[in-house]
Write an enzyme that holds these catalytic residues in place. Structure first.
Site, PDB file in Angstrom:
ATOM      1  N   GLY A  94     -37.512 -28.423 -26.399  1.00  0.00           N
ATOM      2  CA  GLY A  94     -37.895 -29.670 -25.728  1.00  0.00           C
ATOM      3  C   GLY A  94     -39.169 -29.434 -24.954  1.00  0.00           C
TER       4      GLY A  94
ATOM      5  N   ARG B 222     -28.463 -24.851 -18.327  1.00  0.00           N
ATOM      6  CA  ARG B 222     -27.196 -25.144 -17.664  1.00  0.00           C
ATOM      7  C   ARG B 222     -26.256 -23.968 -17.900  1.00  0.00           C
ATOM      8  NH1 ARG B 222     -29.521 -28.269 -15.124  1.00  0.00           N
ATOM      9  NH2 ARG B 222     -29.163 -30.503 -14.793  1.00  0.00           N
TER      10      ARG B 222
ATOM     11  N   GLU C 234     -20.966 -23.333 -10.869  1.00  0.00           N
ATOM     12  CA  GLU C 234     -21.774 -23.265  -9.647  1.00  0.00           C
ATOM     13  C   GLU C 234     -21.026 -23.897  -8.482  1.00  0.00           C
ATOM     14  OE1 GLU C 234     -25.841 -24.614 -10.232  1.00  0.00           O
ATOM     15  OE2 GLU C 234     -25.870 -23.624 -12.170  1.00  0.00           O
TER      16      GLU C 234
ATOM     17  N   HIS D 275     -30.200 -21.787  -8.930  1.00  0.00           N
ATOM     18  CA  HIS D 275     -30.578 -23.063  -9.533  1.00  0.00           C
ATOM     19  C   HIS D 275     -31.834 -23.640  -8.849  1.00  0.00           C
ATOM     20  CE1 HIS D 275     -28.726 -26.537 -12.074  1.00  0.00           C
ATOM     21  NE2 HIS D 275     -30.042 -26.576 -12.108  1.00  0.00           N
TER      22      HIS D 275
ATOM     23  N   ALA E 211     -35.079 -23.352 -10.288  1.00  0.00           N
ATOM     24  CA  ALA E 211     -36.227 -23.331 -11.208  1.00  0.00           C
ATOM     25  C   ALA E 211     -37.185 -24.499 -10.963  1.00  0.00           C
ATOM     26  CB  ALA E 211     -35.756 -23.311 -12.655  1.00  0.00           C
TER      27      ALA E 211
HETATM   28  C1  GLV Z   1     -32.214 -29.202 -12.868  1.00  0.00           C
HETATM   29  O1  GLV Z   1     -31.389 -28.411 -13.253  1.00  0.00           O
HETATM   30  C2  GLV Z   1     -32.524 -30.413 -13.543  1.00  0.00           C
HETATM   31  O2  GLV Z   1     -31.830 -30.760 -14.515  1.00  0.00           O
HETATM   32  O3  GLV Z   1     -33.464 -31.082 -13.128  1.00  0.00           O
HETATM   33  C1  GLV Z   2     -36.589 -30.722 -20.620  1.00  0.00           C
HETATM   34  O1  GLV Z   2     -37.215 -31.711 -20.319  1.00  0.00           O
HETATM   35  C2  GLV Z   2     -36.587 -30.174 -21.954  1.00  0.00           C
HETATM   36  O2  GLV Z   2     -36.688 -30.995 -22.861  1.00  0.00           O
HETATM   37  O3  GLV Z   2     -36.544 -28.955 -22.129  1.00  0.00           O
END
Ligand code: GLV
Ligand code: GLV
Length: 328
Positions: free
Chosen positions: A157, A241, A270, A288, A290
Site C-alpha cells: 500500500g 497491526r 496491546e 505503537h 510509528a
Molecule cells: C496507526 O496504527 C494507524 O493506523 O494510524
Molecule cells: C497505509 O496507508 C498503507 O496502505 O500501507
C-alpha cells in the site's frame, strides 16, 4: 453541531472544528474510555459526529447509542480494524480514516527499526550505559548490513511502497513484495519482484516488513510455520497491526534462533506483550509510535476534522471507508 472527541489529540484538528462554530467536547481524561463510558457519553451528548481513536472499539452497540443524528465516526488512524464497517454501513453512518498524512512517518519508523535492529543500536546503547565498554574491539556487538540486502515487503500500500522507495533509493536494496494485487508500474519504477506466494518471499528475504491491514485473512499471516521458512539470518519488522504476527510463535522463533531478530511497533494484545518478548536482546519494541511525530499527529487531526466537516456539510468525506463484503 456537536462533536465528541474520545481522547485529546493535538490542537490543530480541534481548532478547525471549533472555528467552524461546532461545539467540541473532549473526553476530559487522558485515557481510553471503557465501552460503557463511551456509550454513556454518546447517550448523553447526542453528537453529530465522533472523532475516535484506534484504541476505541466501535461496534453496533456504539452506533446504536450514537443515534440517528450522528453522521460520522472519523477514526484518527489509517487502520480501521477497531470499527465495524458493516454495522456503520447498515445504519448509514460514515466512517473515515487518515491515510497519506502518516505515510512518511511510518515508513521512517520502519526504516529506523530496520537499521536499529541490524546495527543492534538499543542493545549497544544499553551496553554502553551499563559501563561495559572497555575500548574498541574487533568483535564487539557485530551487526548486519542493510545495504544491498533483500527486503521483502508484505502489503504494497502507501506505506509499503514508501518503505520500498527508501530501500531502493537509499540503500540499493533488492525489493521483493507480496500483495493480493500485482503492481506493474511499481515494479518498473523500483525493479521490485512480485511473489505471488508469501512463502517465496519469506524464503528469500533478509528483512521482512509487514504493511497489510488487519483483516480476518491477515490474522496470524506470520505464524510458526511461516517463521520457519524465513532465513535464520533474517529480521522481521512489524509496524502494521500486532495480530498479523503470532507473537508467541515469534518469541519461540527468536529464542531458538529460527530467525535472527525482530523489531515491532505493534503487538497482539496491546498494551500487553507476549511472555518473554521484552527479555530478548534480539528484539526492539516501540509502543505503537510509528506515526508519532509532531507534524504527523497534527496532520492526522486536521484530516479527521476535514472528514467531519465535509460530512456535516452534506458532502462525501475525502477518506470514506466503503463496506466491501469480499474484502474482509
Ligand atoms: C496507526 O496504527 C494507524 O493506523 O494510524
Ligand atoms: C497505509 O496507508 C498503507 O496502505 O500501507
Amino acid at each position: 453541531m456537536k462533536i465528541f472527541v474520545t481522547r485529546n489529540i493535538p490542537d490543530r484538528g480541534i481548532n478547525i472544528l471549533k472555528e467552524k462554530g461546532y461545539e467540541v467536547e473532549i473526553n476530559p481524561e487522558d485515557r481510553v474510555l471503557k465501552k460503557e463510558e463511551l456509550i454513556a457519553a454518546l447517550e448523553k451528548g447526542k453528537y453529530d459526529a465522533v472523532l475516535c481513536l484506534l484504541t476505541d472499539k466501535i461496534d453496533a452497540d456504539v452506533f446504536e447509542t450514537a443515534g440517528k443524528q450522528c453522521k460520522i465516526f472519523a477514526n484518527y488512524a489509517v487502520g480501521f480494524d477497531n470499527i465495524d464497517i458493516k454495522a456503520a454501513a447498515e445504519r448509514g453512518i460514515m466512517v473515515t480514516n487518515t491515510p497519506g498524512v502518516l505515510t512518511d512517518s511510518v515508513a521512517e519508523h520502519t526504516f529506523a527499526l530496520m537499521l536499529a535492529i541490524a546495527h543492534r543500536i538499543p542493545e549497544s546503547d544499553r551496553f554502553t550505559r551499563a559501563e561495559k565498554y572497555r575500548g574498541w574491539a574487533p568483535m564487539l556487538l557485530l551487526g548486519t548490513d542493510v545495504s544491498k540486502k533483500t527486503l521483502g515487503i508484505v502489503g504494497l500500500g502507501r506505506i509499503g511502497s514508501r518503505v520500498a522507495h527508501h530501500a531502493v533509493k537509499g540503500f540499493e536494496m533488492k525489493v521483493i513484495y507480496h500483495d493480493v494485487k500485482r503492481n506493474d508500474e511499481f515494479e518498473k519504477e523500483s525493479g521490485a519482484v512480485y511473489k505471488e506466494r508469501i512463502e517465496d518471499l519469506l524464503q528469500a528475504a533478509d528483512f521482512v516488513s509487514i504493511h497489510v491491514p488487519l483483516l480476518p485473512a491477515t490474522r496470524h499471516l506470520i505464524n510458526a510455520e511461516r517463521l520457519r521458512i524465513m532465513k535464520p539470518t533474517a529480521y522481521l519488522i512489524n509496524t502494521s497491526r500486532g495480530p498479523i504476527v503470532d507473537e508467541r510463535a515469534l518469541v519461540d522463533a527468536l529464542k531458538s534462533g529460527i530467525i535472527k531478530g525482530a523489531a515491532l511497533d505493534v503487538f497482539e494484545n496491546e498494551p500487553s506483550l507476549a511472555p518473554g518478548l521484552a527479555e530478548l536482546e534480539n528484539v526492539i519494541i516501540t509502543p505503537h509510535t510509528a506515526s508519532a511525530t509532531e507534524e504527523t499527529r497534527q496532520a492526522m487531526g486536521e484530516l479527521a476534522a476535514q472528514n467531519i466537516i465535509e460530512t456535516l456539510e452534506g458532502r462525501i468525506p475525502p477518506n470514506l471507508i466503503k463496506w466491501v463484503e469480499n474484502k474482509v
